[in-house]
Motif scaffolding. Structure first.
Motif, PDB file in Angstrom:
ATOM      1  N   ILE A 135       4.077  10.199   2.700  1.00 36.20           N
ATOM      2  CA  ILE A 135       3.456  10.695   3.933  1.00 36.20           C
ATOM      3  C   ILE A 135       2.177   9.946   4.270  1.00 36.20           C
ATOM      4  O   ILE A 135       1.968   9.519   5.417  1.00 36.20           O
ATOM      5  CB  ILE A 135       3.169  12.208   3.824  1.00 36.20           C
ATOM      6  N   TYR A 136       1.297   9.740   3.263  1.00 36.77           N
ATOM      7  CA  TYR A 136       0.035   9.080   3.602  1.00 36.77           C
ATOM      8  C   TYR A 136      -0.412   8.060   2.556  1.00 36.77           C
ATOM      9  O   TYR A 136      -1.566   7.624   2.556  1.00 36.77           O
ATOM     10  CB  TYR A 136      -1.079  10.118   3.837  1.00 36.77           C
ATOM     11  N   GLY A 137       0.505   7.642   1.677  1.00 40.88           N
ATOM     12  CA  GLY A 137       0.167   6.579   0.739  1.00 40.88           C
ATOM     13  C   GLY A 137      -0.825   6.995  -0.324  1.00 40.88           C
ATOM     14  O   GLY A 137      -1.767   6.255  -0.629  1.00 40.88           O
ATOM     15  N   MET A 138      -0.632   8.152  -0.929  1.00 38.37           N
ATOM     16  CA  MET A 138      -1.538   8.635  -1.967  1.00 38.37           C
ATOM     17  C   MET A 138      -1.754   7.556  -3.029  1.00 38.37           C
ATOM     18  O   MET A 138      -0.810   7.050  -3.614  1.00 38.37           O
ATOM     19  CB  MET A 138      -0.973   9.898  -2.618  1.00 38.37           C
ATOM     20  N   ALA A 139      -3.011   7.196  -3.260  1.00 33.57           N
ATOM     21  CA  ALA A 139      -3.330   6.153  -4.238  1.00 33.57           C
ATOM     22  C   ALA A 139      -4.599   6.531  -4.981  1.00 33.57           C
ATOM     23  O   ALA A 139      -4.552   7.230  -5.991  1.00 33.57           O
ATOM     24  CB  ALA A 139      -3.462   4.798  -3.551  1.00 33.57           C
ATOM     25  N   GLU A 140      -5.763   6.083  -4.462  1.00 31.17           N
ATOM     26  CA  GLU A 140      -7.022   6.342  -5.162  1.00 31.17           C
ATOM     27  C   GLU A 140      -7.268   7.830  -5.392  1.00 31.17           C
ATOM     28  O   GLU A 140      -7.784   8.228  -6.445  1.00 31.17           O
ATOM     29  CB  GLU A 140      -8.200   5.749  -4.385  1.00 31.17           C
ATOM     30  N   THR A 179       7.869   6.578   4.391  1.00 30.67           N
ATOM     31  CA  THR A 179       8.587   6.894   5.631  1.00 30.67           C
ATOM     32  C   THR A 179       7.636   6.919   6.828  1.00 30.67           C
ATOM     33  O   THR A 179       7.860   6.226   7.821  1.00 30.67           O
ATOM     34  CB  THR A 179       9.302   8.248   5.495  1.00 30.67           C
ATOM     35  N   ILE A 180       6.551   7.685   6.693  1.00 25.97           N
ATOM     36  CA  ILE A 180       5.577   7.751   7.794  1.00 25.97           C
ATOM     37  C   ILE A 180       4.179   7.382   7.321  1.00 25.97           C
ATOM     38  O   ILE A 180       3.188   7.686   7.989  1.00 25.97           O
ATOM     39  CB  ILE A 180       5.569   9.158   8.436  1.00 25.97           C
ATOM     40  N   ASN A 181       4.082   6.737   6.177  1.00 24.16           N
ATOM     41  CA  ASN A 181       2.803   6.347   5.593  1.00 24.16           C
ATOM     42  C   ASN A 181       2.039   5.425   6.547  1.00 24.16           C
ATOM     43  O   ASN A 181       2.460   4.290   6.793  1.00 24.16           O
ATOM     44  CB  ASN A 181       3.061   5.648   4.258  1.00 24.16           C
ATOM     45  N   PRO A 182       0.906   5.864   7.084  1.00 21.89           N
ATOM     46  CA  PRO A 182       0.182   5.036   8.069  1.00 21.89           C
ATOM     47  C   PRO A 182      -0.415   3.773   7.470  1.00 21.89           C
ATOM     48  O   PRO A 182      -0.653   2.801   8.181  1.00 21.89           O
ATOM     49  CB  PRO A 182      -0.916   5.977   8.586  1.00 21.89           C
ATOM     50  N   ALA A 184       0.981   1.844   5.184  1.00 23.35           N
ATOM     51  CA  ALA A 184       2.002   0.863   4.812  1.00 23.35           C
ATOM     52  C   ALA A 184       3.001   0.704   5.955  1.00 23.35           C
ATOM     53  O   ALA A 184       2.950  -0.274   6.708  1.00 23.35           O
ATOM     54  CB  ALA A 184       2.712   1.286   3.529  1.00 23.35           C
ATOM     55  N   THR A 185       3.887   1.689   6.128  1.00 21.78           N
ATOM     56  CA  THR A 185       4.965   1.573   7.100  1.00 21.78           C
ATOM     57  C   THR A 185       4.469   1.391   8.522  1.00 21.78           C
ATOM     58  O   THR A 185       4.944   0.514   9.254  1.00 21.78           O
ATOM     59  CB  THR A 185       5.864   2.822   7.026  1.00 21.78           C
ATOM     60  N   VAL A 186       3.530   2.208   8.951  1.00 30.32           N
ATOM     61  CA  VAL A 186       3.075   2.161  10.343  1.00 30.32           C
ATOM     62  C   VAL A 186       2.330   0.856  10.629  1.00 30.32           C
ATOM     63  O   VAL A 186       2.610   0.178  11.625  1.00 30.32           O
ATOM     64  CB  VAL A 186       2.183   3.388  10.659  1.00 30.32           C
ATOM     65  N   ILE A 187       1.407   0.472   9.753  1.00 37.43           N
ATOM     66  CA  ILE A 187       0.666  -0.775   9.971  1.00 37.43           C
ATOM     67  C   ILE A 187       1.610  -1.971   9.932  1.00 37.43           C
ATOM     68  O   ILE A 187       1.530  -2.875  10.782  1.00 37.43           O
ATOM     69  CB  ILE A 187      -0.447  -0.929   8.917  1.00 37.43           C
ATOM     70  N   ALA A 188       2.516  -2.006   8.961  1.00 36.63           N
ATOM     71  CA  ALA A 188       3.442  -3.129   8.843  1.00 36.63           C
ATOM     72  C   ALA A 188       4.379  -3.202  10.051  1.00 36.63           C
ATOM     73  O   ALA A 188       4.655  -4.299  10.571  1.00 36.63           O
ATOM     74  CB  ALA A 188       4.254  -3.008   7.559  1.00 36.63           C
ATOM     75  N   SER A 189       4.876  -2.062  10.508  1.00 37.28           N
ATOM     76  CA  SER A 189       5.765  -2.055  11.674  1.00 37.28           C
ATOM     77  C   SER A 189       5.036  -2.516  12.924  1.00 37.28           C
ATOM     78  O   SER A 189       5.584  -3.284  13.729  1.00 37.28           O
ATOM     79  CB  SER A 189       6.349  -0.650  11.875  1.00 37.28           C
ATOM     80  N   ASP A 190       3.804  -2.055  13.115  1.00 37.25           N
ATOM     81  CA  ASP A 190       3.022  -2.503  14.260  1.00 37.25           C
ATOM     82  C   ASP A 190       2.801  -4.009  14.203  1.00 37.25           C
ATOM     83  O   ASP A 190       2.929  -4.711  15.213  1.00 37.25           O
ATOM     84  CB  ASP A 190       1.669  -1.783  14.298  1.00 37.25           C
ATOM     85  N   ALA A 191       2.465  -4.527  13.022  1.00 41.34           N
ATOM     86  CA  ALA A 191       2.234  -5.958  12.875  1.00 41.34           C
ATOM     87  C   ALA A 191       3.519  -6.755  13.077  1.00 41.34           C
ATOM     88  O   ALA A 191       3.481  -7.908  13.523  1.00 41.34           O
ATOM     89  CB  ALA A 191       1.646  -6.259  11.497  1.00 41.34           C
ATOM     90  N   SER A 383      -1.841  -2.066   0.123  1.00 37.84           N
ATOM     91  CA  SER A 383      -0.643  -2.029   0.971  1.00 37.84           C
ATOM     92  C   SER A 383      -0.961  -2.406   2.404  1.00 37.84           C
ATOM     93  O   SER A 383      -0.237  -3.186   3.038  1.00 37.84           O
ATOM     94  CB  SER A 383       0.005  -0.643   0.907  1.00 37.84           C
ATOM     95  N   SER A 384      -2.046  -1.881   2.958  1.00 39.47           N
ATOM     96  CA  SER A 384      -2.396  -2.222   4.333  1.00 39.47           C
ATOM     97  C   SER A 384      -2.878  -3.669   4.434  1.00 39.47           C
ATOM     98  O   SER A 384      -2.579  -4.375   5.404  1.00 39.47           O
ATOM     99  CB  SER A 384      -3.474  -1.270   4.864  1.00 39.47           C
ATOM    100  N   GLY A 385      -3.609  -4.124   3.421  1.00 39.54           N
ATOM    101  CA  GLY A 385      -4.068  -5.506   3.420  1.00 39.54           C
ATOM    102  C   GLY A 385      -2.907  -6.476   3.387  1.00 39.54           C
ATOM    103  O   GLY A 385      -2.898  -7.496   4.095  1.00 39.54           O
ATOM    104  N   LEU A 386      -1.892  -6.174   2.567  1.00 37.63           N
ATOM    105  CA  LEU A 386      -0.717  -7.034   2.482  1.00 37.63           C
ATOM    106  C   LEU A 386       0.066  -7.012   3.790  1.00 37.63           C
ATOM    107  O   LEU A 386       0.581  -8.051   4.231  1.00 37.63           O
ATOM    108  CB  LEU A 386       0.174  -6.580   1.327  1.00 37.63           C
ATOM    109  N   ALA A 387       0.161  -5.849   4.417  1.00 38.16           N
ATOM    110  CA  ALA A 387       0.880  -5.741   5.687  1.00 38.16           C
ATOM    111  C   ALA A 387       0.225  -6.602   6.768  1.00 38.16           C
ATOM    112  O   ALA A 387       0.890  -7.350   7.485  1.00 38.16           O
ATOM    113  CB  ALA A 387       0.929  -4.276   6.136  1.00 38.16           C
TER     114      ALA A 387
END
Length: 468
Positions: A135-140, A179-182, A184-191, A383-387
């Motif tokens: 849902i939101y890329g739980m990490a740190e 699926t809806i992780n902003p 990873a998925t959302v940033i990568a799809s937008d890019a 994840s967002s940096g890589l996207a």
């Protein structure tokens, strides 16, 4: 004298040194970049790669890289200094709660009520963390849960590895199957120039299949350890881990009395994590707000337990001190990317990856993309940096191979999520292992069979989708 595997600090410093050496041999280069208003970041322009003046990194740069890693915000959702401070505050909060005896009494009561059903905590908790990942890329923020989950697993006669796996694999497989992780998925799809809902059914399928594989793997290991504790990969640390996580090593004997004060403190304890999740997912919170939340919660717990001001502050500081090593690991891990960027080799590696997939057929293309994104994930764990770095370059190449761009997004997030289950350059991995007192080389020995299973699942899903 028996040789020992180096600590996380030595591994990370060695990687920083190796990357610095690479800047003397890898050609320096950069893509032109333009502002992307939708992403709020600068993105590389396809076809604009050019050789630039080399900037090889020396001894001075290697020494300063961990310091720069704390402050460099490039490609990250938060600076490492913010994450490290959050970890220290969490340590203080846990120190205060532990001082009240509420955690010890709560674990004892839970074990009595779960007698014979402890194993079902594993799939339930892994589903919870997987939901946070997808849902939101739980990490740190998952670092806050180690001191809560691991004592429960040890009290249930499992080991620290089971506790680490529940959190790291749970959240990690959720991010792998975002699926809806902003972030990873959302940033990568937008890019990539496609709606983030494109390809969502494949991502759901990968999420379910990989989650199930992880649950079965962890439950089998947990059952083996419970039947014979000597089969634990951290069996030699059993007594010290019990003393550390159970504050005295109590795994049997008379359980401490569970009082109404303990119940109220545990209610505040659980509510704090609930508020944190709400704040991140819906309230726009990040490290500063989460740190403030746990400071307030610490004070409230101290007042309820009637801990004096002097004892409260010393307990809070002692708790923070316990996690100081974790905070240092977080900054050092990010020093690797600092050296790569300063040496102007990050874009060169991306350019080589772009050239490697040019002209391949559908199945070969998408699996090569998966492999290359895995390599790049090792170097850029965010994840967002890589996207932002790769999607503007890699996604258009799918058009020439007859592959949907959304499939490239899935290959990227699957590779990033997979590698970040073991990535030594990912602060969440090294920090989580430090919190769980699990040596990195033992985590690798635990993980490699599961990694092979997950790779087969992901490559099969990508290949079938490319041919569909």
């Amino acid at each position: 004298m028996k040789l020992k595997f180096p600590t996380a600090y030595t591994i990370l410093f060695a990687l920083i040194a190796l990357v610095a050496i690479a800047t003397w041999f890898v050609p320096a280069g950069q893509y032109d970049r333009v502002a992307n208003e939708a992403l709020g970041r600068d993105v590389p322009v396809p076809g604009s790669y050019q050789v630039v003046e080399p900037n090889p990194q020396g001894f001075y740069d290697v020494v300063l890289a961990p310091i720069g890693g704390f402050y460099d915000p490039v490609s990250y959702e938060a600076r490492a200094i913010d994450v490290a401070l959050f970890v220290l505050v969490i340590g203080g909060f846990l120190g205060v709660v532990t001082r009240t005896g509420a955690i010890d009494a709560g674990i004892a009561r839970a074990m009595v009520r779960l007698k014979g059903r402890e194993k079902w905590m594993i799939p339930i908790l892994m589903a919870f963390f997987a939901a946070g990942g997808t849902i939101y890329g739980m990490a740190e923020e998952s670092l806050a849960f180690y001191a809560l989950i691991i004592p429960v697993m040890i009290a249930a006669r499992y080991d620290a590895v089971v506790g680490v796996a529940i959190i790291m694999l749970g959240a990690g497989v959720g991010t792998l199957g975002s699926t809806i992780n902003p972030f990873a998925t959302v940033i990568a799809s937008d890019a990539a120039g496609v709606p983030f809902t494109n390809g969502i059914m494949l991502r759901f399928a990968l999420l379910l299949a990989c989650w199930l594989a992880c649950v079965v793997f962890v439950m089998r290991y947990a059952a083996k350890v419970k039947a014979d504790p000597d089969l634990s990969i951290v069996a030699d640390k059993r007594e010290s881990n019990e003393a550390h996580f159970l504050k005295g090593g109590r795994t049997g004997g008379e359980a401490p009395t569970f009082t109404s004060m303990h119940g109220l403190i545990l209610l505040i304890f659980a509510a704090s994590f609930g508020v944190m999740i709400w704040g991140v997912a819906a309230g726009g919170w990040w490290m500063a707000e989460m740190s403030g939340l746990f400071i307030v919660s610490s004070i409230v717990v101290g007042l309820i337990a009637r801990i004096g001001e002097e004892e409260f502050t010393s307990t809070f500081v002692d708790g923070a001190r316990d996690l100081l090593g974790v905070a240092l690991v977080i900054g050092i891990a990010r020093g690797i990317v600092v050296v790569m960027d300063a040496g102007n080799i990050t874009d060169t590696i991306l350019y080589w990856a772009e050239s490697a997939v040019d002209g391949l057929g559908k199945v070969a293309f998408i699996n090569a993309m998966f492999a290359l994104q895995g390599l790049l994930s090792f170097l850029v764990p965010s994840s967002s940096g890589l996207a932002v770095l790769t999607m503007p370059i890699m996604a258009p190449l799918a058009d020439f191979s007859g592959v949907e761009r959304s499939l490239v997004v899935t290959a990227y997030q699957s590779a990033s999520g997979l590698v970040n289950l073991i990535n030594p350059t990912f602060a969440v991995v090294m920090g989580g292992l430090a919190l769980g007192r699990v040596p990195y080389e033992r985590w690798l020995s635990f993980m490699w069979p599961l990694l092979l299973i997950l790779i087969v699942i992901i490559m099969a899903g990508l290949s079938l989708s490319a041919l569909a």
